[in-house]
Design an enzyme around this catalytic site. Structure first.
Site, short mmCIF file in Angstrom:
data_model
loop_
_atom_site.label_atom_id
_atom_site.label_comp_id
_atom_site.label_asym_id
_atom_site.label_seq_id
_atom_site.Cartn_x
_atom_site.Cartn_y
_atom_site.Cartn_z
N ASP A 1 -1.59 -12.18 -1.25
CA ASP A 1 -2.88 -12.88 -1.24
C ASP A 1 -3.74 -12.46 -2.42
O ASP A 1 -4.20 -11.33 -2.51
CB ASP A 1 -3.62 -12.58 0.06
CG ASP A 1 -3.01 -13.32 1.24
OD1 ASP A 1 -2.77 -14.53 1.11
OD2 ASP A 1 -2.77 -12.68 2.28
N MET B 1 -7.20 -13.07 -4.30
CA MET B 1 -8.55 -13.61 -4.04
C MET B 1 -9.51 -13.19 -5.14
O MET B 1 -9.44 -12.06 -5.63
CB MET B 1 -9.07 -13.07 -2.70
CG MET B 1 -8.14 -13.33 -1.53
SD MET B 1 -8.88 -12.80 0.01
CE MET B 1 -7.52 -13.10 1.15
N HIS C 1 4.41 -12.20 1.25
CA HIS C 1 3.28 -13.07 0.92
C HIS C 1 2.19 -12.23 0.26
O HIS C 1 1.77 -11.20 0.79
CB HIS C 1 2.77 -13.70 2.22
CG HIS C 1 1.67 -14.69 2.04
ND1 HIS C 1 1.89 -16.01 1.74
CD2 HIS C 1 0.32 -14.56 2.14
CE1 HIS C 1 0.73 -16.65 1.67
NE2 HIS C 1 -0.24 -15.79 1.90
C1 DX5 Z 1 -6.08 -15.26 4.62
C2 DX5 Z 1 -4.79 -14.93 3.90
C3 DX5 Z 1 -3.69 -14.65 4.86
C4 DX5 Z 1 -3.91 -13.39 5.67
C5 DX5 Z 1 -3.19 -13.54 6.97
O1 DX5 Z 1 -7.06 -15.54 3.71
O2 DX5 Z 1 -4.41 -16.02 3.08
O3 DX5 Z 1 -2.44 -14.63 4.21
O4 DX5 Z 1 -3.45 -12.25 4.99
O5 DX5 Z 1 -3.51 -12.47 7.80
P1 DX5 Z 1 -3.40 -12.56 9.39
O6 DX5 Z 1 -1.97 -12.86 9.71
O7 DX5 Z 1 -3.84 -11.21 9.83
O8 DX5 Z 1 -4.32 -13.67 9.84
ZN ZN Z 2 -2.28 -16.10 2.36
#
Ligand code: DX5
Ligand code: ZN
Length: 211
Positions: free
Chosen positions: A35, A37, A33
């Site tokens: 992320d 941002m 996954h």
């Molecule tokens: C949050 C991200 C998640 C994050 C999850 O904004 O979209 O994918 O990396 O991290 P954990 O599992 O630590 O909550």
């Molecule tokens: Zn995420």
């Protein structure tokens, strides 16, 4: 449905990304996954297509790219070209018309299409778009950072979604061996987890404990 685990690379050590990717693959991850941002839609900035391109070169794991950005339409092509296998956009950032356009582009490129919704966004907002999506990503924290606490109110949302959606339901945020049980029972089949997996002493065990 088979439960898939998607470690969130956000919690990895970015100074040795190749090594981290190899580590989760070896530990049995189903996807990685990613992320993305932008500092606008969420209060944090992470990585873009350039890094995704290099991740593509260093792993055979499916790249599950989670766009937490405003105006995702503008960047879809760049993330497709970078080698994404799945691209998820937030319902809060697009119109239905734009969703249709993205769905078309991704279908042509054989990239799976995900639509995500924030904890505060009600389920009815994605109803008109359900037919377009291969996957719905339910946020169980407010997006922006790893390591936040799971918001239990989303469990009901997952149940309601499972009653009307037969494809993949992913959950993202605050997933550990306890919250995983709740979301699986509710009908989720893809578990995204960052800190729980990367902070674990034994990553393989952590991944198995989520399954
Ligand atoms: C949050 C991200 C998640 C994050 C999850 O904004 O979209 O994918 O990396 O991290 P954990 O599992 O630590 O909550
Ligand atoms: Zn995420």
């Amino acid at each position: 449905m088979k439960i898939k685990v998607a470690p969130s690379i956000l919690s990895a050590d970015f100074s040795k990304l190749g090594f981290e990717l190899a580590k989760i693959k070896q530990a049995g991850a189903d996807l990685v996954h990613v992320d993305v941002m932008d500092g606008h839609f969420v209060p944090n900035i992470t990585i873009g297509p350039v890094v995704v391109k290099f991740m593509r070169r260093s792993t055979t794991l499916m790249l599950d790219v989670h766009l937490m950005i405003e105006n995702p339409v503008k960047y879809i092509k760049a993330f497709v070209d970078a080698g994404s296998d799945m691209i998820t956009v937030h319902i809060e950032t697009v119109s239905l018309k734009e969703l249709r356009g993205i769905a078309k582009t991704l279908k042509k490129s054989k990239v799976k299409f995900g639509i995500s919704l924030n904890p505060a966004t009600p389920l009815f907002k994605i109803r008109p778009a359900l037919d377009l999506a291969d996957l719905i990503l339910i946020m169980s924290v407010n997006p922006g950072f790893g390591g936040q606490a799971f918001i239990p109110q989303v469990v009901d949302k997952i149940k309601q979604l499972r009653a009307i959606f037969t494809k993949d339901i992913a959950v993202d945020g605050g997933i550990n061996n306890q919250t995983a049980k709740l979301v699986k029972q509710a009908g989720a089949n893809i578990l995204v987890a960052g800190s729980y997996i990367f902070k674990a002493k034994n990553i393989k065990q952590a991944i198995n404990s989520l399954r």
